[in-house]
Design an enzyme around this catalytic site. Structure first.
Site, PDB file in Angstrom:
ATOM      1  N   ASP A 185      45.230 145.961  68.392  1.00 27.39           N
ATOM      2  CA  ASP A 185      46.591 145.441  68.519  1.00 27.39           C
ATOM      3  C   ASP A 185      46.632 144.074  67.850  1.00 27.39           C
ATOM      4  O   ASP A 185      45.920 143.158  68.259  1.00 27.39           O
ATOM      5  CB  ASP A 185      46.990 145.318  70.001  1.00 27.39           C
ATOM      6  CG  ASP A 185      48.379 144.717  70.167  1.00 27.39           C
ATOM      7  OD1 ASP A 185      49.317 145.269  69.568  1.00 27.39           O
ATOM      8  OD2 ASP A 185      48.520 143.704  70.880  1.00 27.39           O
ATOM      9  N   GLU A 270      48.740 149.933  64.576  1.00 24.25           N
ATOM     10  CA  GLU A 270      50.168 150.232  64.578  1.00 24.25           C
ATOM     11  C   GLU A 270      50.692 150.288  63.149  1.00 24.25           C
ATOM     12  O   GLU A 270      50.271 149.504  62.293  1.00 24.25           O
ATOM     13  CB  GLU A 270      50.932 149.160  65.356  1.00 24.25           C
ATOM     14  CG  GLU A 270      50.630 149.158  66.844  1.00 24.25           C
ATOM     15  CD  GLU A 270      51.279 147.982  67.555  1.00 24.25           C
ATOM     16  OE1 GLU A 270      52.037 148.217  68.503  1.00 24.25           O
ATOM     17  OE2 GLU A 270      51.022 146.840  67.152  1.00 24.25           O
ATOM     18  N   CYS A 337      52.075 151.461  80.372  1.00 20.69           N
ATOM     19  CA  CYS A 337      50.866 151.238  81.166  1.00 20.69           C
ATOM     20  C   CYS A 337      49.774 152.184  80.670  1.00 20.69           C
ATOM     21  O   CYS A 337      49.966 153.398  80.618  1.00 20.69           O
ATOM     22  CB  CYS A 337      51.150 151.485  82.644  1.00 20.69           C
ATOM     23  SG  CYS A 337      49.678 151.309  83.692  1.00 20.69           S
ATOM     24  N   ASP A 366      47.626 142.283  75.488  1.00 18.79           N
ATOM     25  CA  ASP A 366      47.145 142.772  74.188  1.00 18.79           C
ATOM     26  C   ASP A 366      46.054 143.829  74.365  1.00 18.79           C
ATOM     27  O   ASP A 366      45.982 144.787  73.586  1.00 18.79           O
ATOM     28  CB  ASP A 366      46.606 141.607  73.359  1.00 18.79           C
ATOM     29  CG  ASP A 366      47.694 140.595  73.022  1.00 18.79           C
ATOM     30  OD1 ASP A 366      48.813 141.035  72.697  1.00 18.79           O
ATOM     31  OD2 ASP A 366      47.433 139.386  73.091  1.00 18.79           O
TER      32      ASP A 366
END
Length: 384
Positions: A185, A270, A337, A366
């Site tokens: 991330d 991502e 979550c 993160d």
């Protein structure tokens, strides 16, 4: 396998003059033939790269064009090919609906100048460039073994470099990996966080805060200098050196981090649209500058992280080691979550802390996002 190595060049004064003469000649050919291609298009005609190349000989024989005969012919031909590439990229962007960017004329005032040759060679610790001769070079990564395809000679901030593209004759997969899969991330305050619960931030050696302040100061100093003056030229060179130092520090950090992470079998990141994320704030009719200052600061921070360059380096290094880069949809990765899968904005009320409102799971925000990235199904990045 094709490889690229960038080396520092140390030309003498005569060789420097010849290199800059080549820069100017390639720029002259590019601008003249780009103008010819534009005029031909306006008249309903089209000039191919082959037809543009055929014009080089008449240009050399024309009155006032004799200086082109003293220049490496492959460098001039490669300048013509760049026109064709620029046009193809232009039409590709038009079809994709992105920022168009019509091919522009080259300027001698750019701080970065370059040309490409196809007939260079290496002799001991020297790089031979046609029409220029043998130039002392620093091959800090050992000997270059293989067939040299192209060499791009560049000048920036009073430094000369050569990017050597060569075929080493080895298989594409030359490294190995540990078989692990991780999620990463990336962020603004924190460069990256992995699913192995590891924080990645620039070290003291790669911290750019002081360098950016010095660059800003040099930029303000340049703006106060009178155009065309000797002091402005000195200030411009000083600013170029500051920019180059920041660029080198950032690239060094990105290379070291991507080298370490490429030891894994699979890395998931991502699929971020950096251009969309760094657009200017629109504001409103009543207050057109609303949030503009804050958004410009955020845009600056996003661009300084160099996510696009980081993913690009990581991709080819993973491929080299037999691994793969997988890009996933970034939607809800920071709000979901990683334990129970519940998605809510309220799960992340604080920037650094994640607390699930359903199962009370607590974790670094993160780190939680990196776990979600690891568990997501994405698309493997195909090598270009």
């Amino acid at each position: 396998m094709l490889k690229v190595v960038k080396v520092r060049l140390y030309p003498n004064k005569k060789q420097q003059q010849l290199i800059h003469k080549t820069f100017g000649s390639c720029r002259y050919v590019y601008n003249m033939l780009l103008d010819a291609k534009i005029k031909a298009y306006e008249c309903g005609d089209s000039l191919s790269a082959y037809e543009l190349k055929k014009r080089l000989v008449p240009m050399k024989n024309a009155k006032g064009g004799e200086f082109l005969k003293e220049i490496d012919s492959t460098a001039l031909q490669n300048s013509v090919l760049k026109i064709d590439v620029a046009y193809k990229n232009f039409f590709r962007r038009v079809k994709q609906g992105g920022a168009v960017g019509f091919p522009r004329f080259k300027s001698k005032h750019n701080s970065y100048q370059s040309y490409q040759t196809s007939t260079a060679s290496i002799k001991e610790n020297k790089l031979y460039l046609p029409k220029i001769g043998e130039i002392k070079a620093k091959f800090h990564r050992g000997k270059i073994i293989g067939k040299i395809k192209t060499v791009t000679v560049s000048y920036e901030a009073n430094q000369y470099h050569a990017s050597i593209n060569y075929e080493d004759g080895l298989k594409e997969c030359v490294g190995s990996n540990n078989g692990n899969s991780i999620g990463i991330d990336v962020g603004v305050k924190v460069f990256a966080y992995t699913s192995e619960n590891k924080l990645i931030n620039p070290t003291k050696e790669h911290n750019l805060t002081k360098d950016i302040k010095k660059m800003t100061k040099a930029q303000k100093s340049l703006s106060r200098k009178r155009k065309g003056s000797a002091n402005r030229l000195k200030a411009k060179m000083k600013l170029a050196k500051k920019h180059l130092k920041i660029k080198n520090k950032r690239n060094d950090f990105l290379h070291k981090i991507s080298n370490k992470l490429s030891e894994n079998q699979t890395v998931k990141v991502e699929d971020l649209k950096v251009k969309n994320m760094s657009k200017k704030a629109k504001g409103s009719i009543e207050n057109p500058n609303m949030r503009a200052s804050a958004k410009s600061g955020l845009n600056r921070s996003i661009l300084q992280q160099s996510w696009g360059k980081f993913f690009e380096l990581l991709e080819y290094k993973l491929k080299r080691n037999g691994g793969e880069l997988i890009k996933i949809d970034p939607k809800h990765t920071s709000q979901k979550c990683s334990r129970c899968g519940y998605i809510s904005k309220e799960n992340r009320l604080k920037q650094a802390q994640f607390i699930c409102t359903k199962c009370n799971y607590k974790a670094n925000a993160d780190y939680n996002a990196s776990i979600n990235i690891l568990n997501a199904v994405g698309t493997t990045v195909k090598a270009s």
